[in-house]
Design an enzyme around this catalytic site. Structure first.
Site, PDB file in Angstrom:
ATOM      1  N   HIS A 159      -9.670   0.618   4.690  1.00  0.00           N
ATOM      2  CA  HIS A 159      -8.369   1.010   5.459  1.00  0.00           C
ATOM      3  C   HIS A 159      -8.665   2.063   6.609  1.00  0.00           C
ATOM      4  CE1 HIS A 159      -4.331   2.304   6.444  1.00  0.00           C
ATOM      5  NE2 HIS A 159      -3.934   1.229   5.800  1.00  0.00           N
ATOM      6  N   ASN A 162       0.864  -1.220  -0.006  1.00  0.00           N
ATOM      7  CA  ASN A 162      -0.062   0.097  -0.052  1.00  0.00           C
ATOM      8  C   ASN A 162       0.937   1.101  -0.087  1.00  0.00           C
ATOM      9  OD1 ASN A 162      -1.810   2.115   0.409  1.00  0.00           O
ATOM     10  ND2 ASN A 162      -2.484   1.278   2.486  1.00  0.00           N
ATOM     11  N   GLU A 177      -7.209   4.494   7.725  1.00  0.00           N
ATOM     12  CA  GLU A 177      -6.951   5.838   7.307  1.00  0.00           C
ATOM     13  C   GLU A 177      -8.457   6.403   6.665  1.00  0.00           C
ATOM     14  OE1 GLU A 177      -3.058   5.306   5.634  1.00  0.00           O
ATOM     15  OE2 GLU A 177      -2.323   4.792   7.724  1.00  0.00           O
ATOM     16  N   GLU A 198      -5.152  -4.993  10.704  1.00  0.00           N
ATOM     17  CA  GLU A 198      -4.209  -3.957  10.760  1.00  0.00           C
ATOM     18  C   GLU A 198      -4.424  -3.143  12.018  1.00  0.00           C
ATOM     19  OE1 GLU A 198      -2.221  -2.683   6.663  1.00  0.00           O
ATOM     20  OE2 GLU A 198      -4.006  -1.253   7.201  1.00  0.00           O
ATOM     21  N   SER A 213       3.335  -2.280  10.522  1.00  0.00           N
ATOM     22  CA  SER A 213       4.932  -1.962  10.731  1.00  0.00           C
ATOM     23  C   SER A 213       5.589  -3.473  10.333  1.00  0.00           C
ATOM     24  CB  SER A 213       5.221  -1.777  12.079  1.00  0.00           C
ATOM     25  OG  SER A 213       4.702  -0.545  12.361  1.00  0.00           O
ATOM     26  N   GLY A 272       2.613   2.395  11.079  1.00  0.00           N
ATOM     27  CA  GLY A 272       3.551   3.469  10.967  1.00  0.00           C
ATOM     28  C   GLY A 272       4.302   3.692  12.124  1.00  0.00           C
ATOM     29  N   LYS A 320       0.080   4.146  -0.213  1.00  0.00           N
ATOM     30  CA  LYS A 320      -0.573   5.677   0.364  1.00  0.00           C
ATOM     31  C   LYS A 320      -0.464   6.474  -0.483  1.00  0.00           C
ATOM     32  CE  LYS A 320      -0.273   3.155   4.654  1.00  0.00           C
ATOM     33  NZ  LYS A 320      -0.466   3.172   6.402  1.00  0.00           N
TER      34      LYS A 320
HETATM   35  P1  13P Z   1       3.088   0.442   7.798  1.00  0.00           P
HETATM   36  O1  13P Z   1       3.723  -0.755   7.050  1.00  0.00           O
HETATM   37  O2  13P Z   1       3.831   1.711   7.110  1.00  0.00           O
HETATM   38  O3  13P Z   1       3.049   0.321   9.314  1.00  0.00           O
HETATM   39  O4  13P Z   1       1.440   0.439   7.144  1.00  0.00           O
HETATM   40  C1  13P Z   1       0.786  -0.421   7.179  1.00  0.00           C
HETATM   41  C2  13P Z   1      -0.333  -0.340   6.433  1.00  0.00           C
HETATM   42  O5  13P Z   1      -1.399   0.676   6.893  1.00  0.00           O
HETATM   43  C3  13P Z   1      -0.711  -0.725   5.275  1.00  0.00           C
HETATM   44  O6  13P Z   1      -1.985  -0.538   4.721  1.00  0.00           O
END
Ligand code: 13P
Length: 251
Positions: free
Chosen positions: A96, A10, A98, A166, A210, A172, A12
């Site tokens: 997601h 992803n 976010e 997740e 992560s 992150g 982002k």
């Molecule tokens: P990270 O791997 O940066 O923690 O992000 C995970 C994520 O949100 C993937 O969709």
């Protein structure tokens, strides 16, 4: 038989066009037809077409990060699943955390997006995960179970549905749950999926949050973990490929 691992990147809201294409160019030839995992990358919407051109003919699939529920119409700024299918997407992430936080998406909307994606032949990657406060309150299993119940359409199977767990607090942050905690949540997701599909065992349940080369072997070996949804580490070809190669071989 456990499903073949899926390693999803992803990206982002990162990279520019050249950076996205360079990353795709590094991945495409590195994943042979005989790889023991499937791979998908999800670039930002403006880069779907150029990245798709780079990936053409390679086993690496193209995915999007979100879609609208409608096929077309007056929805300024949105992208329909029909459009994503039209430009070569095979997968689309929906729900997601976010998007749930930034765009107030609830389970019903996520489910509608997953259904819309399916109606255009896309495979939705439905995301769920608890917040830190929910975990500390001992509610992680309950929250994730309710999200699965509300966000996953009925009647899909391993060929047309992927789920991603997740934990919001692991995204992150460099923090991850213990392998025992991951195992407990993934087993619970499998159980809840059983009420929705006779093929719960065939649905790939990814872990995300992560994931890095240093922890990928351990996380990907956990029971009921059928791959990873990778954010930050998917922006570096070497790291993403190292994660993919950490997946256990399943035939
Ligand atoms: P990270 O791997 O940066 O923690 O992000 C995970 C994520 O949100 C993937 O969709």
């Amino acid at each position: 038989m456990a499903p073949r691992p899926l390693i999803a990147g992803n990206w982002k809201m990162n990279l520019d066009r050249e950076g996205a294409c360079t990353l795709a160019r590094a991945l495409a030839p590195s994943v042979g037809a005989g790889a023991s995992f499937d791979m998908v990358v999800c670039p930002p919407a403006p880069y779907l077409i150029p990245v798709g051109e780079v990936l053409e003919g390679s086993p690496v699939c193209l995915g999007a990060q979100d879609c609208h529920t409608a096929d077309a119409g007056a929805h300024t700024g949105d992208v329909s699943p029909a459009m994503l299918a039209d430009v070569g997407c095979r997968y689309v992430i929906v729900g997601h955390s976010e998007r749930r936080a930034d765009h107030r998406e609830d389970d019903a909307m996520v489910r509608a997006k997953a259904e819309a994606a399916r109606s255009h032949g896309l495979i939705p990657i439905v995301c769920v995960g608890e917040t830190e406060a929910e975990r500390e309150a001992g509610r992680a299993l309950q929250v994730v179970g309710e999200q699965i119940a509300g966000s996953v359409p009925d009647g899909l199977d391993g060929t047309n549905l992927v789920v991603a767990y997740e934990p919001v607090w692991a995204i992150g942050t460099g923090r991850t749950p213990t392998v025992d905690d991951v195992a407990a949540v993934h087993a619970h997701i499998r159980d809840v999926l059983a009420a929705k599909t006779p093929d719960a065992m065939g649905v790939r349940i990814l872990y995300g949050g992560s994931v890095k080369p240093a922890n990928a072997v351990e996380l990907l070996a956990v029971a009921n973990v059928d791959g990873a949804l990778v954010g930050g580490a998917s922006l570096k070809a070497g790291d993403f490929l190292a994660i993919a190669r950490s997946a256990p071989v399943r035939h």
